[in-house]
Design an enzyme around this catalytic site. Structure first.
Site, PDB file in Angstrom:
ATOM      1  N   SER A 169       0.777  -1.198   0.029  1.00 39.90           N
ATOM      2  CA  SER A 169       0.022   0.018  -0.155  1.00 39.90           C
ATOM      3  C   SER A 169       0.907   1.470  -0.115  1.00 39.90           C
ATOM      4  O   SER A 169       1.687   1.679  -0.845  1.00 39.90           O
ATOM      5  CB  SER A 169      -0.970  -0.047   1.277  1.00 39.90           C
ATOM      6  N   LYS A 221     -24.386  18.168   6.075  1.00 42.69           N
ATOM      7  CA  LYS A 221     -23.505  18.263   7.098  1.00 42.69           C
ATOM      8  C   LYS A 221     -23.715  17.034   7.829  1.00 42.69           C
ATOM      9  O   LYS A 221     -24.521  16.317   8.306  1.00 42.69           O
ATOM     10  CB  LYS A 221     -24.084  19.440   8.047  1.00 42.69           C
TER      11      LYS A 221
END
Length: 304
Positions: A169, A221
């Site tokens: 990774s 939100k």
């Protein structure tokens, strides 16, 4: 006497430094405590003469610790003309610590070492000693770009990576832009992809009889929080984010390893044992660390 408030993950350091006999000159011990104070939560050090060092004095003393090592102090280990930079454990963005510690290495620390090694006339090559499963996405692309711009192929110094014995990774992202990558037969490399985890606590909260009400201003939100089911719009947004990151990662590897973007994407973010990684072009060759090191030294000698 040093009275620390030890933070978790640094207990093993405290056990070696505090409340045990030390065979070290006292001012050096104070410097060690000062250097570790931000990590261990030390707020003051009582000195043998009865005076007390507060946080500001310890910060100054930590600076003195580096100066006490002399003008030739380097933020990396050198072996002959080679600067050795360790990439060890979980990789994080802003660790604020030069050396790998407590199972983590900071991208910022690696960058500082690399910049210093590039300016060091005594350093003719750089060796990345990598043993890491990866880590944070934040910061990795910037560091990979910095490494790539300083490689021999870009007019800088030879930068070789040795997979000792894992580069997956984010760790592989850093290795992939080096001039050369070598590994032992037992190494693993790859995992060229990205993922994101979402935790949904709603079932556990229902079972516990707890109801959470989100009061938001702005429809989007706090979407994706753990107290509401993950709705389709947020899921799509997160999926697009990880897909974009994977593609950036694949393009980085394709450029660094001189492979096609299609072939890198075809790995499907899997990890590979060293032999398969070599076949796929993810590493250059299989050899022991000693043989790879000797190969680098011969390369430096020929370039003189």
């Amino acid at each position: 006497m040093i009275e620390p408030r030890v933070k978790r993950h640094f207990e093993h350091l405290a056990q070696r430094v505090f409340n045990v006999p030390l065979m070290i000159e006292e001012t050096k011990a104070e410097m060690i405590a000062a250097a570790l104070q931000s990590r261990l939560g030390i707020f003051q050090v009582s000195r043998i003469d009865g005076t007390v060092l507060g946080a500001n004095e310890m910060q100054a003393l930590a600076g003195d610790a580096r100066r006490s090592w002399g003008d030739n102090w380097k933020p990396y280990r050198t072996d002959g003309q080679v600067a050795v930079i360790e990439v060890d454990g979980t990789l994080v963005h802003k660790f604020g610590w030069l050396d790998p510690i407590s199972g983590m290495t900071g991208y910022d620390g690696i960058a500082k070492k690399l910049r210093a090694a590039m300016k060091d006339d005594d350093v003719k090559a750089i060796w990345f000693d990598i043993d890491s499963p990866g880590g944070e996405t934040a910061g990795v692309f910037q560091l990979a770009e910095l490494i790539a711009l300083n490689t021999k192929s870009e007019g800088g110094k030879p930068i070789w990576a040795y997979v000792n014995e894992q580069a997956c990774s984010a760790a592989y992202a850093l290795a992939s832009v080096c001039d050369k990558i070598y590994a032992p037969v037992d190494a693993i490399a790859g995992s060229i992809g990205c993922y994101c985890m979402h935790v949904d606590f709603t079932a556990a909260l229902d079972e516990a009889g707890i109801k959470v009400t989100m009061i938001r201003s702005g429809e989007r939100k706090a979407r994706g929080n753990a107290y509401e089911p993950l709705e389709d719009t947020t899921l799509a947004k997160l999926q697009a984010w990880v897909d974009d990151t994977r593609e950036r990662f694949a393009r980085l590897v394709a450029q660094g390893r001189r492979q096609t973007f299609k072939s890198i994407m075809a790995t499907e973010a899997d990890w590979f044992q060293a032999g398969e990684a070599q076949r796929l072009g993810l590493i250059d060759d299989l050899m022991s660390e000693e043989d790879a090191w000797d190969k680098l030294l011969r390369s430096i000698s020929r370039s003189r």
